[in-house]
Design a protein around this motif. Structure first.
Motif, short mmCIF file in Angstrom:
data_model
loop_
_atom_site.label_atom_id
_atom_site.label_comp_id
_atom_site.label_asym_id
_atom_site.label_seq_id
_atom_site.Cartn_x
_atom_site.Cartn_y
_atom_site.Cartn_z
N ARG A 206 0.86 -1.27 -0.04
CA ARG A 206 0.01 0.15 -0.07
C ARG A 206 0.62 1.29 0.02
O ARG A 206 1.97 1.39 0.71
CB ARG A 206 -1.05 0.00 1.26
N PHE A 207 0.45 2.14 -0.90
CA PHE A 207 1.09 3.44 -0.97
C PHE A 207 0.03 4.64 -0.70
O PHE A 207 -1.02 4.53 -0.99
CB PHE A 207 1.70 3.61 -2.46
N GLU A 208 0.38 5.73 -0.15
CA GLU A 208 -0.34 6.52 0.04
C GLU A 208 -0.35 7.66 -1.54
O GLU A 208 0.60 7.83 -2.24
CB GLU A 208 0.37 7.89 1.00
N LEU A 209 -1.73 7.92 -1.74
CA LEU A 209 -1.96 8.28 -3.02
C LEU A 209 -2.00 9.70 -3.11
O LEU A 209 -2.04 10.52 -4.21
CB LEU A 209 -3.40 7.84 -3.43
N GLY A 210 -1.83 10.36 -1.83
CA GLY A 210 -2.11 12.05 -2.03
C GLY A 210 -3.16 12.54 -2.76
O GLY A 210 -4.57 12.05 -2.60
N SER A 211 -3.07 13.45 -3.84
CA SER A 211 -4.15 14.26 -4.42
C SER A 211 -4.65 13.30 -5.73
O SER A 211 -5.74 13.68 -6.01
CB SER A 211 -3.47 15.39 -4.91
N ALA B 256 2.57 9.74 -6.50
CA ALA B 256 1.80 8.61 -7.28
C ALA B 256 1.54 9.46 -8.80
O ALA B 256 1.25 10.42 -8.70
CB ALA B 256 0.32 8.34 -6.45
N PHE B 257 1.15 8.55 -9.51
CA PHE B 257 0.61 9.03 -11.11
C PHE B 257 -0.41 8.09 -11.53
O PHE B 257 0.06 6.82 -11.49
CB PHE B 257 1.97 8.94 -12.03
N VAL B 258 -1.29 8.72 -12.32
CA VAL B 258 -2.33 7.42 -12.68
C VAL B 258 -2.81 8.30 -13.94
O VAL B 258 -3.32 9.54 -13.93
CB VAL B 258 -3.70 7.34 -11.73
N GLY B 259 -2.81 7.71 -15.10
CA GLY B 259 -3.13 8.29 -16.38
C GLY B 259 -3.64 7.20 -17.30
O GLY B 259 -3.16 6.04 -17.14
N PHE B 260 -4.41 7.73 -18.30
CA PHE B 260 -4.90 6.79 -19.35
C PHE B 260 -5.16 7.61 -20.59
O PHE B 260 -5.75 8.61 -20.62
CB PHE B 260 -6.11 5.94 -18.84
N ASP B 261 -5.14 6.60 -21.66
CA ASP B 261 -5.47 7.38 -23.03
C ASP B 261 -6.54 6.15 -23.48
O ASP B 261 -6.13 5.03 -23.95
CB ASP B 261 -4.08 7.15 -23.80
N ARG B 262 -7.86 6.80 -23.60
CA ARG B 262 -8.92 5.87 -23.88
C ARG B 262 -8.93 5.58 -25.29
O ARG B 262 -9.23 4.20 -25.63
CB ARG B 262 -10.31 6.43 -23.51
N ALA B 263 -8.38 6.38 -26.22
CA ALA B 263 -8.23 6.19 -27.63
C ALA B 263 -7.41 4.72 -27.81
O ALA B 263 -7.57 3.93 -28.53
CB ALA B 263 -7.89 7.15 -28.49
N THR C 239 -1.85 13.34 -10.40
CA THR C 239 -0.76 13.10 -9.74
C THR C 239 -0.95 13.25 -8.40
O THR C 239 -1.89 14.07 -7.87
CB THR C 239 0.38 13.79 -10.23
N GLY C 240 -0.07 12.72 -7.57
CA GLY C 240 -0.31 13.09 -5.94
C GLY C 240 1.10 12.87 -5.31
O GLY C 240 1.93 12.04 -5.60
#
Length: 361
Positions: A63-68, A318-325, A310-311
């Motif tokens: 487990r990691f802290e996600l921040g923002s 933390a970084f979360v990203g996606f490209d739906r196309a 990001t957070g």
């Protein structure tokens, strides 16, 4: 590829090559967990340790802290409650706050729930009155002693910059206030509401606001950093999660109709509607080439459209990203960094472009 052309399978050497720059951002005593989606492929890769002693290797369930990144969950919770008819995007925040606990602003243009979710409320980045307690522990636990009661007392003294809805000004106070408003509208605590409406239906078994087992620890200048706490603003930065859970979270945003949500009365339909709503661009962020969705940031990217957030806390980034196309997504959860947060985020963006077969900007 991004244009719909079939891509060859992502082999282990390919994945190692693509992720090598991202893993290089971690400090020697740090650890990093990365989750990847590309088309029908899924992978989790981990490096380093969750503790400074090197006794606990980072795993897919560390487990990691996600921040923002927590803000994206709060935006999803808002969209779910709107889909259920419990609140509306244009509801003024006054409706859900105690009498007298409202920021000072011209009431002919009230702050709405949508303003809070899109950083257009005009509220400052942080609460009034936080600094005296926060500054001595700014790099460790700046929000730990600032309670919801402190927040409600501070709101009447909180200035609003400009007319709500006219300009994007990033505000953790606004996102945290949205969490407080939603829990008051639902009659449940934020962590209970999020667990029942988002985490449990999506199968996020290790995602919560509280501390738990096998968490990544952090250090600054050789000193241990305590776990991050934000009792007044959980909707802004309180969540912890794992690479496994965040992979499920990404998948839910990339393939909404394929998400195996339990068919409880109204739950599946409202959550699927919410998952579609959260990544729709709402307002432009002038000067940044970005648009703001429900907490998510939206950026045109060489023929595609990247949605990301990001957070950071004292312990984790933390970084979360996606490209739906391109049906591509990336989660990167890190402990102490060698490159600093900016270098880590830039490398994560570049890695996502590579996974989507898009050239670096």
């Amino acid at each position: 590829m991004g244009d719909g052309t079939a891509r060859p399978p992502l082999t282990e050497p390919d994945l190692d090559r693509l992720l090598r720059p991202l893993f290089a951002t971690a400090a020697p005593q740090g650890g990093l967990a990365v989750a990847v989606i590309r088309g029908g492929e899924r992978a989790v890769a981990c490096r380093g340790y969750a503790d400074r002693a090197g006794e606990r290797p980072v795993r897919a369930d560390t487990r990691f802290e996600l921040g923002s990144v927590t803000k994206t969950f709060t935006g999803l919770l808002l969209a779910d409650m709107v889909a259920r008819g419990e609140v509306r995007y244009d509801d003024p925040i006054d409706r859900y706050l105690p009498a007298g606990a409202v920021p000072g602003y011209p009431h002919e243009r009230p702050i709405t729930l949508l303003h809070l979710a899109t950083h257009t409320s005009g509220l400052p980045r942080l609460p009034v009155g936080l600094a005296p307690a926060a500054v001595p522990r700014w790099f460790t636990r700046p929000y730990a002693t600032f309670s919801a009661a402190h927040l409600l007392r501070a709101l009447p003294r909180t200035p609003v910059r400009g007319t709500p809805g006219t300009r994007v000004r990033y505000s953790s106070l606004g996102a945290g206030l949205l969490g407080l408003v939603l829990e008051r509208a639902a009659g449940q605590r934020y962590h209970e509401l999020l667990a029942g409406r988002v985490c449990e239906p999506l199968g996020l078994i290790d995602t919560s606001c509280g501390t738990g087992r096998d968490e990544a620890t952090g250090y600054r200048r050789g000193r241990w950093i305590p776990s991050f706490k934000t009792p007044a603003l959980p909707g802004a930065a309180a969540l912890r999660s794992t690479a496994d859970d965040m992979l499920r979270y990404l998948q839910a945003h990339l393939a909404v109709d394929a998400v195996p949500i339990p068919e409880r009365t109204g739950a599946a339909a409202s959550l699927r509607t919410a998952l579609r709503e959260v990544s729709l661009p709402r307002v432009a962020r002038r000067g940044f080439g970005q648009r703001i969705c429900l907490s998510w940031q939206h950026r045109p990217d060489d023929g595609g459209e990247v949605v990301f957030h990001t957070g950071a806390t004292g312990r984790c980034t933390a970084f979360v990203g996606f490209d739906r196309a391109a049906q591509t997504g990336l989660v990167a959860l890190a402990g102490p960094l060698a490159t600093g947060r900016r270098g880590f985020v830039q490398t994560a963006h570049e890695t996502l472009r590579s996974l989507a077969d898009r050239p670096a900007a």
